[in-house]
Design a protein around this motif. Structure first.
Motif, short mmCIF file in Angstrom:
data_model
loop_
_atom_site.label_atom_id
_atom_site.label_comp_id
_atom_site.label_asym_id
_atom_site.label_seq_id
_atom_site.Cartn_x
_atom_site.Cartn_y
_atom_site.Cartn_z
N VAL A 71 0.84 -1.21 0.00
CA VAL A 71 0.00 0.00 0.00
C VAL A 71 0.87 1.25 0.00
CG1 VAL A 71 -1.93 -1.17 1.13
CG2 VAL A 71 -0.27 0.05 2.53
N ILE B 32 1.65 1.75 -3.56
CA ILE B 32 0.48 2.29 -4.25
C ILE B 32 0.34 3.78 -3.98
CG2 ILE B 32 -2.04 2.24 -4.37
CD1 ILE B 32 -0.86 -0.16 -5.71
N SER B 33 0.41 4.16 -2.70
CA SER B 33 0.25 5.58 -2.34
C SER B 33 1.37 6.42 -2.94
CB SER B 33 0.22 5.74 -0.82
OG SER B 33 1.47 5.41 -0.23
N ALA C 217 -6.15 9.58 -3.08
CA ALA C 217 -5.09 8.57 -3.03
C ALA C 217 -5.21 7.72 -1.76
CB ALA C 217 -3.72 9.25 -3.07
N LEU C 218 -5.55 8.36 -0.62
CA LEU C 218 -5.74 7.62 0.62
C LEU C 218 -6.93 6.68 0.52
CD1 LEU C 218 -5.07 10.28 3.43
CD2 LEU C 218 -3.62 8.35 2.75
N THR D 239 -5.95 3.74 -1.53
CA THR D 239 -5.03 2.90 -0.77
C THR D 239 -5.76 2.05 0.26
OG1 THR D 239 -3.27 4.55 -1.03
CG2 THR D 239 -2.98 2.92 0.71
N THR E 130 5.06 -5.43 -4.72
CA THR E 130 5.69 -4.18 -4.29
C THR E 130 6.96 -3.93 -5.10
OG1 THR E 130 4.87 -4.43 -2.02
CG2 THR E 130 6.74 -2.96 -2.34
N ALA F 219 -3.20 -1.60 5.96
CA ALA F 219 -3.13 -0.47 5.04
C ALA F 219 -2.92 0.84 5.80
CB ALA F 219 -4.41 -0.40 4.20
N ILE G 72 0.30 3.33 5.57
CA ILE G 72 0.21 4.78 5.37
C ILE G 72 1.02 5.49 6.45
CG2 ILE G 72 -1.36 6.75 5.46
CD1 ILE G 72 -3.49 4.87 4.20
#
Length: 391
Positions: free
Chosen positions: A80, A83-84, A98-99, A102, A139, A297, A301
């Motif tokens: 994640v 991704i972010s 975006a959050l 995610t 990843t 997730a 973050i």
């Protein structure tokens, strides 16, 4: 005095790790010549271990269902983060969408793993081990072995920002808002404790000895105000601390005060008996792993915000830290026993050990050895306690 002794004996498991945490803090405070509890170091201790605290909450629910664990959470955190980072750094997407994307990815991962575990009944160990490999591979595929940085300033504030001091009207040398929040939380705790005691008396249940109750309130309120002082003496309340506090409160209420939360304990105590009593254990198991991935997730973050980058090696051994925190905090290896607060205490024990030994200059190899011994002793305590209760 006999009643007080009985109360202490009955609650020894619940308070053993809290006592251990206090002893460890006192030891390192002396060994580091007071550096451990410097206000700045206390704040850094919270920030550095935020991801473990978040993961430990979700891992507690997994363990409660019957000693199950999730080995994929470290890789999910890294995934994640990738991704972010791709959305905000490469694609320049605003932070809020975006959050949401995610967190949605974390939810989908939970659906995927929860399906195999709950409905196909593949052991959680195997499914999450596969997830650990899959999401670590994805990843690296997304990042191509490179690190993405830096994140936008507002994203960095998630783990690096502080609540403004709204109440500091006269330029005091400390954060007034933090002290006020500490006082409010202390009063709220005393009110809730008295209310719970009154409710138990109303139902005819036996309460703990009043002297023990007073001591418990004094200790908890003292701890809250001491933490408030440490935070106020530096920069105030970190934003991530508010997020963690909200999660701890919400999941404590969920596990102790709601029917679905009680289902998790019932399943961990005896799944067959839970099924016979009408509990859909498949749904309970499915929920716990969806929930775990969403929290992973959030932890991802938090971690990527703190290090201000999305790294292909992020999240390594996060799952081991979370599992260790739960068992050290009193969760049973057999399931059905454990609390969110206990997991938080376990995570703090690990965090204080890491921080204290680092300040003292203890090598990483010896740190790992000591943490392994602490985990072994904690689980041995659980196993021996179980054995004695059966005899």
């Amino acid at each position: 005095m006999e009643k007080i002794g009985t109360t202490i004996k009955n609650n020894m498991r619940q308070y053993a790790m809290l006592i251990a945490l206090v002893v460890i803090m006192i030891f390192f405070q002396i060994a580091t010549n007071g550096v451990l509890l410097y206000p700045m170091n206390v704040t850094n201790l919270v920030l550095q271990n935020s991801y473990v605290l978040i993961l430990a909450i979700g891992m507690t629910l997994c363990i409660l269902t019957g000693g199950n664990i999730d080995l994929s959470v470290g890789s999910v955190c890294a995934f994640v983060g990738a991704i972010s980072g791709t959305l905000m750094i490469n694609m320049k997407m605003p932070m809020l969408p975006a959050l949401l994307i995610t967190l949605g990815i974390g939810f989908i991962i939970g659906l995927w793993q929860g399906f195999w575990i709950a409905y196909i009944r593949i052991p959680a160990f195997i499914v999450t081990l596969a997830g650990m490999l899959i999401f670590r591979g994805l990843t690296n595929t997304i990042l191509q072995g490179l690190t993405l940085a830096p994140y936008p300033k507002e994203y960095q504030m998630i783990s690096g920002g502080f609540i403004p001091d709204f109440l500091n009207f006269f330029g005091a040398g400390f954060n007034v808002t933090t002290i006020v929040v500490g006082v409010v939380l202390s009063l709220l705790y005393v009110f809730m404790a008295l209310k719970k005691r009154k409710e138990r008396a109303g139902y005819g249940f036996e309460n703990t000895h009043f002297l023990f109750f007073i001591i418990q309130c004094v200790v908890v309120v003292g701890g809250i105000m001491l933490l408030a002082y440490w935070l106020a003496a530096y920069k105030g309340i970190p934003i991530i601390f508010v997020i963690i506090g909200t999660l701890v409160f919400g999941y404590t209420v969920f596990t102790q005060k709601t029917v679905p939360g009680r289902y998790i304990y019932a399943m961990g105590g005896n799944e067959k008996a839970a099924q016979l009593s009408g509990i859909n254990t498949n749904k309970v198991l499915f929920f716990t792993y969806v929930n775990m991935s969403v929290l992973a997730a959030i932890a991802g973050i938090s971690f990527s915000s703190r290090i201000n980058s999305a790294s292909p090696v992020a999240g390594q051994n996060f799952e081991l830290d979370a599992i260790a925190a739960c068992f050290i905090g009193g969760a049973s290896a057999y399931g059905g026993v454990g609390t969110v607060i206990g997991a938080i205490i376990g995570a703090l024990v690990m965090g204080v050990l890491n921080n204290g030994m680092s300040i003292m200059g203890v090598g990483i190899d010896m740190q790992m050895t000591i943490k392994g011994l602490v985990l072994l002793v904690a689980v041995a305590f659980d196993v021996i306690s179980k054995r004695k209760s059966r005899t």
